[in-house]
Design an enzyme around this catalytic site. Structure first.
Site, mmCIF file in Angstrom:
data_model
loop_
_atom_site.group_PDB
_atom_site.id
_atom_site.type_symbol
_atom_site.label_atom_id
_atom_site.label_comp_id
_atom_site.label_asym_id
_atom_site.label_seq_id
_atom_site.Cartn_x
_atom_site.Cartn_y
_atom_site.Cartn_z
ATOM 1 N N GLY A 11 0.843 -1.190 0.000
ATOM 2 C CA GLY A 11 0.000 0.000 0.000
ATOM 3 C C GLY A 11 0.875 1.235 0.000
ATOM 4 C CB CYS A 12 0.394 4.545 1.543
ATOM 5 S SG CYS A 12 1.292 6.089 1.799
ATOM 6 C CG PHE A 13 6.011 5.010 -0.606
ATOM 7 C CD1 PHE A 13 5.563 6.214 -0.130
ATOM 8 C CD2 PHE A 13 6.499 4.982 -1.909
ATOM 9 C CE1 PHE A 13 5.571 7.370 -0.888
ATOM 10 C CE2 PHE A 13 6.525 6.126 -2.697
ATOM 11 C CZ PHE A 13 6.048 7.330 -2.173
ATOM 12 C CD1 TRP A 14 5.087 8.462 2.491
ATOM 13 C CD2 TRP A 14 3.112 9.350 3.046
ATOM 14 N NE1 TRP A 14 4.919 9.596 1.752
ATOM 15 C CE2 TRP A 14 3.716 10.169 2.066
ATOM 16 C CE3 TRP A 14 1.864 9.710 3.537
ATOM 17 C CZ2 TRP A 14 3.114 11.321 1.579
ATOM 18 C CZ3 TRP A 14 1.270 10.863 3.043
ATOM 19 C CH2 TRP A 14 1.887 11.660 2.087
ATOM 20 C CB CYS A 15 1.704 2.515 5.903
ATOM 21 S SG CYS A 15 0.258 3.595 5.864
#
Length: 176
Positions: A11-15
């Site tokens: 998913g979102c790479f920030w997570c």
């Protein structure tokens, strides 16, 4: 020390980055884009969904301190591997679940872990397993995003709960 690199799309790479930056035995985490067709894509291009890239993190770790199997067990705990091209409200092929391997041994371990998770989920895992190709580092402002912006809305409401889930589930793996 045996240094290894694996590339993960959850998913979102920030997570994903925020969690792996806290894992004992992980040496570095870099957000980027992988397994698409465009050379050196921008975040905006990837978000449009037509480059074929997944948002990923490249995780460098000491395999003597944390084996690949545990790196992957964390991966499957912090994202939903049963939703195709989606993680929560993040929808699009760039948010697909993927393990992008760097050698045959990693592929074998990943196949074993995927099979275990798939069996436990009733055969619903959609995580793709492929060699890493056409990787590009994400723009500087995406690197260490959660660490630099913990109060930002997405970070507070989406990233922070994933980090907390990791910290509770894998207490022994949290960096001191």
């Amino acid at each position: 020390m045996t240094i290894e690199t694996i590339t993960l799309g959850g998913g979102c790479f920030w997570c994903t980055e925020a969690v792996y930056e806290q894992v004992d035995g992980v040496l570095s985490v870099e957000s980027g884009y992988s397994n698409g067709q465009v050379e050196d894509p921008s975040y905006e291009q990837v978000c449009q969904g037509d480059t074929g890239h997944a948002e990923v993190v490249r995780v460098r770790f000491d395999n003597e301190r944390i084996p690949l199997r545990e790196v992957l067990e964390i991966f499957f705990t912090i994202h939903d591997p049963t939703t195709l091209n989606r993680q929560g409200n993040d929808v699009g092929t760039q948010y697909r679940s993927g393990i992008y391997v760097h050698d045959a041994q990693q592929a074998q371990v990943a196949r074993e872990v995927i099979a275990e998770v798939d069996a436990a989920s009733g055969g619903r895992v959609v995580t793709e397993l492929q060699p890493e190709t056409n990787y590009w580092r994400a723009e500087d402002y995406h690197q260490h995003y959660f660490a630099n912006h913990p109060g930002q809305g997405y970070c507070a409401f989406v990233v922070a709960p994933k980090v907390e889930k990791f910290r509770k589930t894998f207490r022994a793996r949290v960096k001191a």
